[in-house]
Design an enzyme around this catalytic site. Structure first.
Site, short mmCIF file in Angstrom:
data_model
loop_
_atom_site.label_atom_id
_atom_site.label_comp_id
_atom_site.label_asym_id
_atom_site.label_seq_id
_atom_site.Cartn_x
_atom_site.Cartn_y
_atom_site.Cartn_z
N MET A 30 0.85 -1.20 0.00
CA MET A 30 0.00 0.00 0.00
C MET A 30 0.89 1.25 0.00
O MET A 30 0.43 2.34 0.36
CB MET A 30 -0.93 -0.01 1.21
CG MET A 30 -1.90 -1.20 1.15
SD MET A 30 -3.39 -0.96 2.09
CE MET A 30 -2.75 -0.88 3.73
N GLY A 31 2.15 1.09 -0.37
CA GLY A 31 3.04 2.25 -0.47
C GLY A 31 3.58 2.70 0.87
O GLY A 31 3.57 1.92 1.83
N ALA A 32 4.10 3.96 0.93
CA ALA A 32 4.83 4.45 2.10
C ALA A 32 5.90 3.42 2.46
O ALA A 32 5.96 2.90 3.58
CB ALA A 32 3.89 4.72 3.28
N LEU A 33 6.71 3.11 1.45
CA LEU A 33 7.60 1.96 1.55
C LEU A 33 8.71 2.14 2.59
O LEU A 33 9.27 3.22 2.73
CB LEU A 33 8.23 1.71 0.16
CG LEU A 33 7.22 1.45 -0.96
CD1 LEU A 33 7.93 1.31 -2.29
CD2 LEU A 33 6.36 0.22 -0.67
N HIS A 34 8.98 1.07 3.30
CA HIS A 34 10.06 1.05 4.29
C HIS A 34 10.91 -0.19 4.05
O HIS A 34 10.65 -0.95 3.10
CB HIS A 34 9.49 1.11 5.71
CG HIS A 34 8.43 0.07 5.98
ND1 HIS A 34 8.67 -1.28 5.98
CD2 HIS A 34 7.10 0.20 6.22
CE1 HIS A 34 7.57 -1.94 6.25
NE2 HIS A 34 6.58 -1.07 6.38
N HIS A 37 9.20 -3.59 3.32
CA HIS A 37 8.80 -3.79 1.92
C HIS A 37 10.03 -4.11 1.07
O HIS A 37 9.97 -4.96 0.18
CB HIS A 37 8.14 -2.52 1.36
CG HIS A 37 6.89 -2.09 2.07
ND1 HIS A 37 6.81 -0.93 2.80
CD2 HIS A 37 5.66 -2.67 2.15
CE1 HIS A 37 5.59 -0.80 3.29
NE2 HIS A 37 4.87 -1.85 2.91
N GLN A 61 -10.36 -2.58 2.42
CA GLN A 61 -9.86 -3.28 3.61
C GLN A 61 -9.78 -2.40 4.84
O GLN A 61 -9.32 -2.83 5.89
CB GLN A 61 -8.51 -3.95 3.32
CG GLN A 61 -7.35 -3.00 3.14
CD GLN A 61 -6.11 -3.76 2.69
OE1 GLN A 61 -6.05 -4.25 1.58
NE2 GLN A 61 -5.12 -3.86 3.57
N GLY A 147 4.52 -10.43 3.93
CA GLY A 147 5.26 -10.36 5.19
C GLY A 147 4.60 -11.19 6.27
O GLY A 147 3.37 -11.25 6.38
N ARG A 187 2.69 2.79 9.38
CA ARG A 187 2.01 3.61 10.39
C ARG A 187 2.98 4.21 11.42
O ARG A 187 2.60 5.12 12.15
CB ARG A 187 0.95 2.78 11.12
CG ARG A 187 -0.24 2.45 10.24
CD ARG A 187 -1.36 1.83 11.06
NE ARG A 187 -2.59 1.77 10.30
CZ ARG A 187 -2.95 0.75 9.53
NH1 ARG A 187 -2.17 -0.30 9.41
NH2 ARG A 187 -4.10 0.79 8.86
P1 AMP Z 1 1.41 -2.93 3.54
O1 AMP Z 1 2.00 -1.93 2.60
O2 AMP Z 1 1.44 -2.53 4.97
O3 AMP Z 1 0.08 -3.47 3.08
O4 AMP Z 1 2.40 -4.18 3.49
C1 AMP Z 1 2.74 -4.78 2.27
C2 AMP Z 1 3.46 -6.06 2.56
O5 AMP Z 1 4.64 -5.77 3.32
C3 AMP Z 1 2.64 -7.04 3.38
O6 AMP Z 1 2.85 -8.35 2.88
C4 AMP Z 1 3.20 -6.89 4.76
O7 AMP Z 1 3.06 -8.05 5.56
C5 AMP Z 1 4.67 -6.62 4.45
N1 AMP Z 1 5.33 -5.95 5.57
C6 AMP Z 1 4.90 -4.84 6.23
N2 AMP Z 1 5.75 -4.54 7.23
C7 AMP Z 1 6.73 -5.47 7.20
C8 AMP Z 1 7.91 -5.70 7.97
N3 AMP Z 1 8.25 -4.91 8.99
N4 AMP Z 1 8.69 -6.75 7.64
C9 AMP Z 1 8.37 -7.57 6.62
N5 AMP Z 1 7.27 -7.39 5.85
C10 AMP Z 1 6.47 -6.37 6.13
#
Ligand code: AMP
Length: 282
Positions: A30-34, A37, A61, A147, A187
């Site tokens: 969902m972006g805001a990549l860290h 990701h 969601q 993740g 977040r």
């Molecule tokens: P999101 O952008 O939050 O929907 O996350 C996208 C994907 O990144 C999902 O499969 C999450 O489980 C994974 N993810 C988010 N945070 C982490 C993290 N700290 N370590 C590993 N995977 C992550």
């Protein structure tokens, strides 16, 4: 890196890659990549020759409008990160393309989606199911990377792939953490420096539980002791703290059972909802 937000060029690029015999790896975000990701992307690079990252803040969601509207977004920064990571294609459609109308089909994952996140965020997993199926159908990846931080989501998707016979290999990527143990999350940007320190206590508790569960008789006692620890942390408010079978997500009473056991926690710090988990027995 090729960037598109529409379907014709997505299909064209995918068919070029397939014709070259490249295996396609999908990393939905969902972006805001860290760096969490980025670890998924790294795994995708090692397993596949063609890596697609999708960025889509999926309205279906979110059960709270505020959470959806406040969800962090930084398209320029994300684009640069993905380019540097040598991602092959970024797909960032807008909501109208994905949902020309509100879907009338509902996806019910059964009992596995009814507790923890499913119980507290009504409709969340139905929304996840629809977007993941759409992405699978549009992209037809050979591999998909998710993740393990979102363990319940990972297990649901594992079931989805199996039950709908998707020819996709699912890779679960271990949680990437800050040095102090806090699980990386989009977040976290909403937390102050103090909030970040408080939030790191979530993982401290999980590690304590992992190191001590073998000497305790029941899941109930472990949860009680852990909640006691968490209650002492000023500014940390626990929403749930549960011990489950890692595959079925059914609650566990005895810690002596065979099979994989996971401890899952959801908590609030400075009004930000955070989740984390640890495998007690792998
Ligand atoms: P999101 O952008 O939050 O929907 O996350 C996208 C994907 O990144 C999902 O499969 C999450 O489980 C994974 N993810 C988010 N945070 C982490 C993290 N700290 N370590 C590993 N995977 C992550």
């Amino acid at each position: 890196m090729y960037h598109t937000n529409e379907l014709t060029s997505l299909e064209e690029e995918l068919s070029k890659a397939s014709k070259k015999g490249m295996k396609i790896g999908l990393v939905p975000t969902m972006g805001a990549l860290h760096d969490g990701h980025m670890e998924l992307i790294k795994q995708a690079r090692t397993h596949t020759e063609y890596v697609i990252v999708s960025i889509f803040i999926n309205p279906l969601q979110f059960n709270q409008t505020d959470d959806f509207l406040n969800y962090p977004s930084n398209p320029k920064k994300d684009y640069n990160k993905l380019k540097n990571a040598e991602v092959d294609l970024l797909f960032s459609p807008d909501a109208k393309l994905i949902y020309p109308k509100k879907p009338s089909v509902k996806i019910d994952f059964g009992s596995i989606s009814k507790n923890l996140e499913g119980a507290l965020r009504l409709g969340h997993f139905e929304g996840v199911g629809i977007i993941v199926m759409k992405l699978f159908n549009l992209i037809k990846p050979n591999f998909a990377f998710f993740g393990l931080k979102d363990l319940q989501q990972y297990v649901l998707i594992k079931n989805l792939i199996k039950e709908f016979s998707y020819p996709i290999k699912l890779i679960g990527v271990p949680t990437v953490r800050e040095e102090n143990g806090l699980a990386l999350s989009s977040r976290n940007v909403h937390l102050s420096p103090t909030g970040l320190t408080i939030a790191s206590q979530i993982y401290k508790g999980l590690v304590w539980a992992k190191n001590n569960f073998e000497s305790l008789q029941s899941a109930q006692i472990l949860v009680l002791k852990l909640k006691n620890f968490y209650n002492k942390q000023k500014g940390l408010s626990i929403e749930y703290c549960e011990i489950l079978n890692s595959n079925t997500f059914k609650p566990i009473k005895s810690l002596q059972v065979k099979g994989r056991i996971t401890l899952c926690v959801a908590a609030y710090v400075e009004g930000v909802r955070l989740i984390d988990n640890i495998f007690l027995k792998e």
